[in-house]
Write an enzyme that holds these catalytic residues in place. Structure first.
Site, PDB file in Angstrom:
ATOM      1  N   ASP A   1      -7.596  -5.845   1.599  1.00 51.95           N
ATOM      2  CA  ASP A   1      -8.706  -5.349   0.799  1.00 51.95           C
ATOM      3  C   ASP A   1      -9.908  -5.258   1.722  1.00 51.95           C
ATOM      4  OD1 ASP A   1      -9.639  -4.442  -1.717  1.00 51.95           O
ATOM      5  OD2 ASP A   1     -10.811  -6.251  -1.926  1.00 51.95           O
TER       6      ASP A   1
ATOM      7  N   ASN B   1      -0.935   3.991   1.197  1.00 53.29           N
ATOM      8  CA  ASN B   1      -1.836   4.759   2.043  1.00 53.29           C
ATOM      9  C   ASN B   1      -1.140   5.037   3.391  1.00 53.29           C
ATOM     10  OD1 ASN B   1      -3.796   5.205   4.129  1.00 53.29           O
ATOM     11  ND2 ASN B   1      -5.380   4.584   2.672  1.00 53.29           N
ATOM     12  N   ALA B   2      -0.785   6.311   3.598  1.00 54.54           N
ATOM     13  CA  ALA B   2       0.014   6.696   4.770  1.00 54.54           C
ATOM     14  C   ALA B   2      -0.692   6.324   6.073  1.00 54.54           C
ATOM     15  CB  ALA B   2       0.283   8.186   4.729  1.00 54.54           C
TER      16      ALA B   2
ATOM     17  N   LYS C   1     -12.139   4.733  16.426  1.00 59.91           N
ATOM     18  CA  LYS C   1     -12.289   3.918  15.212  1.00 59.91           C
ATOM     19  C   LYS C   1     -11.115   2.955  15.046  1.00 59.91           C
ATOM     20  CE  LYS C   1     -12.738   3.764  10.303  1.00 59.91           C
ATOM     21  NZ  LYS C   1     -12.460   4.368   9.014  1.00 59.91           N
TER      22      LYS C   1
ATOM     23  N   TYR D   1     -17.352   5.580   3.661  1.00 57.72           N
ATOM     24  CA  TYR D   1     -18.719   5.502   4.167  1.00 57.72           C
ATOM     25  C   TYR D   1     -18.825   5.845   5.670  1.00 57.72           C
ATOM     26  CZ  TYR D   1     -19.489   2.959  -0.220  1.00 57.72           C
ATOM     27  OH  TYR D   1     -19.556   2.605  -1.551  1.00 57.72           O
TER      28      TYR D   1
ATOM     29  N   THR E   1       0.845  -1.192   0.000  1.00 56.32           N
ATOM     30  CA  THR E   1       0.000   0.000   0.000  1.00 56.32           C
ATOM     31  C   THR E   1       0.880   1.242   0.000  1.00 56.32           C
ATOM     32  OG1 THR E   1      -1.847   1.115   1.117  1.00 56.32           O
ATOM     33  CG2 THR E   1      -0.132   0.218   2.514  1.00 56.32           C
TER      34      THR E   1
HETATM   35  P1  IMP Z   1      -9.725  -0.436   0.842  1.00 56.91           P
HETATM   36  O1  IMP Z   1      -9.656  -1.800   0.248  1.00 56.91           O
HETATM   37  O2  IMP Z   1      -9.311  -0.407   2.288  1.00 56.91           O
HETATM   38  O3  IMP Z   1      -9.000   0.590   0.024  1.00 56.91           O
HETATM   39  O4  IMP Z   1     -11.269  -0.010   0.870  1.00 56.91           O
HETATM   40  C1  IMP Z   1     -12.076   0.019  -0.305  1.00 56.91           C
HETATM   41  C2  IMP Z   1     -13.249   0.947  -0.113  1.00 56.91           C
HETATM   42  O5  IMP Z   1     -14.111   0.465   0.930  1.00 56.91           O
HETATM   43  C3  IMP Z   1     -12.884   2.372   0.300  1.00 56.91           C
HETATM   44  O6  IMP Z   1     -12.611   3.172  -0.816  1.00 56.91           O
HETATM   45  C4  IMP Z   1     -14.150   2.816   1.032  1.00 56.91           C
HETATM   46  O7  IMP Z   1     -15.140   3.219   0.107  1.00 56.91           O
HETATM   47  C5  IMP Z   1     -14.616   1.536   1.703  1.00 56.91           C
HETATM   48  N1  IMP Z   1     -14.020   1.436   3.057  1.00 56.91           N
HETATM   49  C6  IMP Z   1     -13.108   0.539   3.484  1.00 56.91           C
HETATM   50  N2  IMP Z   1     -12.789   0.754   4.767  1.00 56.91           N
HETATM   51  C7  IMP Z   1     -13.521   1.817   5.163  1.00 56.91           C
HETATM   52  C8  IMP Z   1     -13.628   2.517   6.407  1.00 56.91           C
HETATM   53  O8  IMP Z   1     -12.957   2.242   7.405  1.00 56.91           O
HETATM   54  N3  IMP Z   1     -14.512   3.544   6.431  1.00 56.91           N
HETATM   55  C9  IMP Z   1     -15.259   3.916   5.361  1.00 56.91           C
HETATM   56  N4  IMP Z   1     -15.180   3.315   4.184  1.00 56.91           N
HETATM   57  C10 IMP Z   1     -14.321   2.258   4.081  1.00 56.91           C
END
Ligand code: IMP
Length: 196
Positions: free
Chosen positions: A70, A11-12, A171, A150, A9
């Site tokens: 993911d 993502n910082a 959180k 969300y 990733t």
């Molecule tokens: P990722 O796989 O962690 O990048 O998450 C994919 C998508 O799921 C994000 O772009 C958000 O739309 C949603 N999502 C995942 N985790 C969260 C959270 O903790 N809060 C709010 N939306 C989340």
């Protein structure tokens, strides 16, 4: 010397969260730090499939032991949607995603949902999966300014406030991601003890 492990990733926020838990024993490297600027494929139809796909890509192309995550939101009455499509649900950004979800739940009283994270860890020839889930409900309107995705429309079980209102400290303690990372950390730290 600390063992190096790659978290697939850039993502910082995620890196910080994971490094805070693993930091004592592991040096957690980001994609940028290993010189990876590739657009890593993410085409599976499950969280675990995507996490494995991302981790395998790094292992194959860069040779590091690594892990990838993911996650997404699964709404009961929508059969688990938006699920793996959470980021791309509306084709717009987070605001449009929330609008679409609230619209699809108009008049629905059953509003149970969950956030889910799956982490795939590839060490040597082995693949291990770690899952974290937080149950909750979808509100009827946005509440709060914090967080991302969300967060303004999700109230975790046991609370009256949305993730956006609760703030990152709470959180990060109760979230789907935190739960999955804790399981990963427990496993990695146990492995280190066995090896040393
Ligand atoms: P990722 O796989 O962690 O990048 O998450 C994919 C998508 O799921 C994000 O772009 C958000 O739309 C949603 N999502 C995942 N985790 C969260 C959270 O903790 N809060 C709010 N939306 C989340």
């Amino acid at each position: 010397m600390k063992q190096k492990i790659v978290f697939a990733t850039n993502n910082a926020h995620k890196l910080e969260e994971v490094a805070a838990i693993l930091g004592e024993n592991y040096e957690v490297l980001s994609l940028r730090e290993i010189g990876c600027h590739d657009d890593i494929p993410e085409t599976a139809d499950t969280f675990s499939g995507n996490a494995i796909q991302k981790a395998q890509y790094i292992k194959e192309h860069y040779g590091y032991d690594c892990f990838a995550d993911d996650s997404g939101l699964e709404v009961d009455v929508l059969g688990g949607a938006p699920g793996v499509f959470s980021a791309r649900y509306s084709g717009g950004g987070s605001e449009a995603n929330m609008d679409k979800l609230l619209h699809n739940l108009t008049e629905k009283s059953e509003r149970g949902a969950q956030f889910r994270t799956v982490i795939a860890l590839l060490v040597g020839e082995e693949t291990h999966l770690f899952e974290g889930v937080v149950r909750g409900t979808i509100t009827h309107e946005r509440r709060g300014e914090g967080g991302f995705g969300y967060d303004p429309i999700f109230v975790p079980e046991g609370y009256d406030l949305t993730f956006a209102q609760l703030g990152s400290e709470i959180k990060n303690r109760i979230s789907h991601r935190a739960k999955a990372v804790e399981k990963l950390a427990e496993y990695l730290c146990k492995q280190l003890k066995i090896e040393n």
